[in-house]
Design an enzyme around this catalytic site. Sequence first.
Site, short mmCIF file in Angstrom:
data_model
loop_
_atom_site.label_atom_id
_atom_site.label_comp_id
_atom_site.label_asym_id
_atom_site.label_seq_id
_atom_site.Cartn_x
_atom_site.Cartn_y
_atom_site.Cartn_z
N HIS A 1 -12.32 3.68 -5.92
CA HIS A 1 -11.34 4.34 -5.06
C HIS A 1 -11.01 5.70 -5.65
O HIS A 1 -10.88 5.85 -6.86
CB HIS A 1 -10.07 3.50 -4.93
CG HIS A 1 -9.27 3.85 -3.71
ND1 HIS A 1 -9.44 3.19 -2.50
CD2 HIS A 1 -8.31 4.78 -3.50
CE1 HIS A 1 -8.61 3.70 -1.61
NE2 HIS A 1 -7.92 4.66 -2.17
N ASP B 1 0.97 -1.42 2.52
CA ASP B 1 0.32 -0.12 2.33
C ASP B 1 -0.10 0.47 3.68
O ASP B 1 -0.03 1.68 3.88
CB ASP B 1 -0.90 -0.23 1.40
CG ASP B 1 -1.49 1.15 1.10
OD1 ASP B 1 -0.71 2.03 0.70
OD2 ASP B 1 -2.69 1.35 1.31
N ARG C 1 3.59 8.09 4.82
CA ARG C 1 3.48 9.14 3.80
C ARG C 1 2.68 10.31 4.32
O ARG C 1 2.98 11.47 4.03
CB ARG C 1 2.84 8.58 2.52
CG ARG C 1 3.80 7.70 1.71
CD ARG C 1 3.05 6.96 0.62
NE ARG C 1 2.47 7.84 -0.36
CZ ARG C 1 1.27 7.64 -0.93
NH1 ARG C 1 0.53 6.59 -0.59
NH2 ARG C 1 0.82 8.47 -1.82
N SER D 1 -0.05 2.45 -3.87
CA SER D 1 -0.85 2.45 -2.64
C SER D 1 -2.30 2.04 -2.94
O SER D 1 -2.86 1.15 -2.31
CB SER D 1 -0.82 3.85 -2.03
OG SER D 1 -1.81 4.01 -1.06
N LYS E 1 -4.01 -2.45 -2.50
CA LYS E 1 -5.13 -2.94 -1.68
C LYS E 1 -6.30 -3.37 -2.54
O LYS E 1 -7.03 -4.31 -2.20
CB LYS E 1 -5.53 -1.94 -0.59
CG LYS E 1 -5.69 -0.51 -0.97
CD LYS E 1 -5.82 0.34 0.31
CE LYS E 1 -5.90 1.82 -0.01
NZ LYS E 1 -4.58 2.44 -0.26
N1 URA Z 1 -5.65 6.81 -1.73
C1 URA Z 1 -4.77 5.84 -1.37
O1 URA Z 1 -5.18 4.77 -0.94
N2 URA Z 1 -3.47 6.08 -1.53
C2 URA Z 1 -2.98 7.22 -2.03
O2 URA Z 1 -1.78 7.34 -2.16
C3 URA Z 1 -3.88 8.23 -2.40
C4 URA Z 1 -5.22 8.01 -2.23
#
Ligand code: URA
Length: 468
Positions: A90, A169, A176, A191, A195
Site C-alpha cells: 500500500h 475507513d 477526508r 486508514s 484495511k
Molecule cells: N491511502 C489510504 O488508504 N489512506 C490514506 O490516508 C492515505 C493513503
Amino acid sequence: MQSGSVTTLHTIDILRKKRDGRELDARELAFVAAGAANGSIQEAELAAWLMAAWLKGLSLNETRALTLAMRDSGEKFAPTRLGKQAVDKHSTGGVGDKTSLLVAPLAAACGVAVPMISGRVLGHTGGTLDKLEAIPGYRTALTLAEFETVIKKCGASIIGQTDQLAPADRKLYALRDRTATVENPGLICASILSKKLAAGLNALVLDVKTGSGAFLRKREDCEFLAALMVATAEAAGTRTVALLTDMGQPLGRAAGNWIELVESVELLRGERPAWSPETNIDLRELSLILAGWMIHLGTQAETPEAGYARAEKALMDGSALRVFLAMIEAQGGDVSVFDDPAAFHKPGATEIVAAWDSGYVAEMDTTALGWAVQRTGAGREKAGEPVDPHAGILFHARRGARVERGQPFATLYATRPELLAEPAAILKRAIHFSKTPPNAVVPLVIRVFTRDEAEEYLREKQLSASSS
Ligand code: URA
C-alpha cells in the site's frame, strides 16, 4: 449514544475533548469507528471530529487504538484458506502512482496470494479503484466469498473497502477527501492499516512517499509515518516493511484513470522496452522493487533482490500480464478494451500544452500537479460522485529533461472544454525550468524501515512502541 458499565458516551463530548486537544481513550475511539461504520454518527459530526483530529493531532496511543477499532469495524478476511502467504502493498498516495496495478499481478505470478484492498482518489492523489473502474464492468465491491474465489483462481484480487470489510475507513476516507483532513500521520496510519489488517495479511510492504507530491512534505514527517506504520502493523502481528520513496515528480508518464491503466498494461506487455528513453523507467523500477519485497516477505525468494529478479522474469515472460487480465475478467471487467486502448479513450476535450520556456525541467510542485489532474475531471468535487475515467494528464518530459520552448510538454484530457484552463494554468505555475541541468539526482528508494529500524526510530524520538 451508547450505554456501558462505566459511563455513557456522547458524540458531542468526544468532539469537545478532541477539539480541546485532550487524548481520547480506546473506548471513545471505538465509539467513533463504530459510529462511522454503522451510520449512528452523522457525517457533519464525523467531519468535525476529523478536523479536530487533524488540527490537534493523534498521539501514538490514539493512533494505535483508532487503527484497531477501524480494523474491527467490520468482518475480517481469513487468507489461511488460500494455502499461500498473503502479502499486500500500500502506498501513502502519489501522483501517477499506479504500482498497485503492477505489483499485485507480479507478486501473484511468483506464488504469493495478494488480497489487495485499495482506495479511491484522495486529496490530490489518484486511487486504484477509480482507475480499475475505468474498465467497463469491473467490480470493486466483492463479498468476502467472491474475494476469496478470485484470489484462488487468479492469485490476486483488488477491491475496495465495503460494508463488510473496513467500513469505518470506507466512510472516513470519503469524508477526508472532501474536508481537507488527509495530511495527518495518525489518520493516514489508521486508514491504511485498518484495511490491511482486516485482510489478515501475513506480510505488508508500505510505500511511503516523500517529496513535493507526498501528503507529508518534510522528510522527517515521512520517516515518522513510516516508522509509526511499521511498528503499529508489527504490534498487530503483520510482518511489515516500509520503503521511503521519491514523489518529487509524477511516477511514470500518465496521471488519471484510464490513461494510468493503459500505461500499466503497456508495461506488462513489454511494449515500452526498458532501454528506450520513452520508457517509464521509474515506474518499472519501483514496481519491481516493491514486488521483490512482497515476494521475499511471502517466502518465495531468499532476499528482496532475488524477489526483484523473479518479478522481472514474470514481467518479461508475460505471466504477470496473464494474472492481471484473468483478475479483471474474474471481477466482471471487459478486457477487450485493451485490444485498442486509444479507441476506448474518449475524453471530452484535449489540449496539448507546449513548453512555455526553454531549459531543463528542474523543480516540480507535484502536489499542485496532482490537483491539476483532479481538476480535469479525474477527481471528485463531492463525496461519492463518479469520476471521469477519461480525464487526466500525460506528461511528455521528466525531471532533468531538456525541453525547447514550443515542444509538447503535457497533454490534458478533460471532461469538458471549460475544464482545460485551470489545469493548464496550474501546470505552468508548478513547473520550473533552469538554464543548467539540475545536479541533485534523487534516488527512487531513499530509506527502508524494517521492524527493528522502526522501533529504534520511535525510541529515539522517545515514542517507544512499548510505551503504549
Ligand atoms: N491511502 C489510504 O488508504 N489512506 C490514506 O490516508 C492515505 C493513503
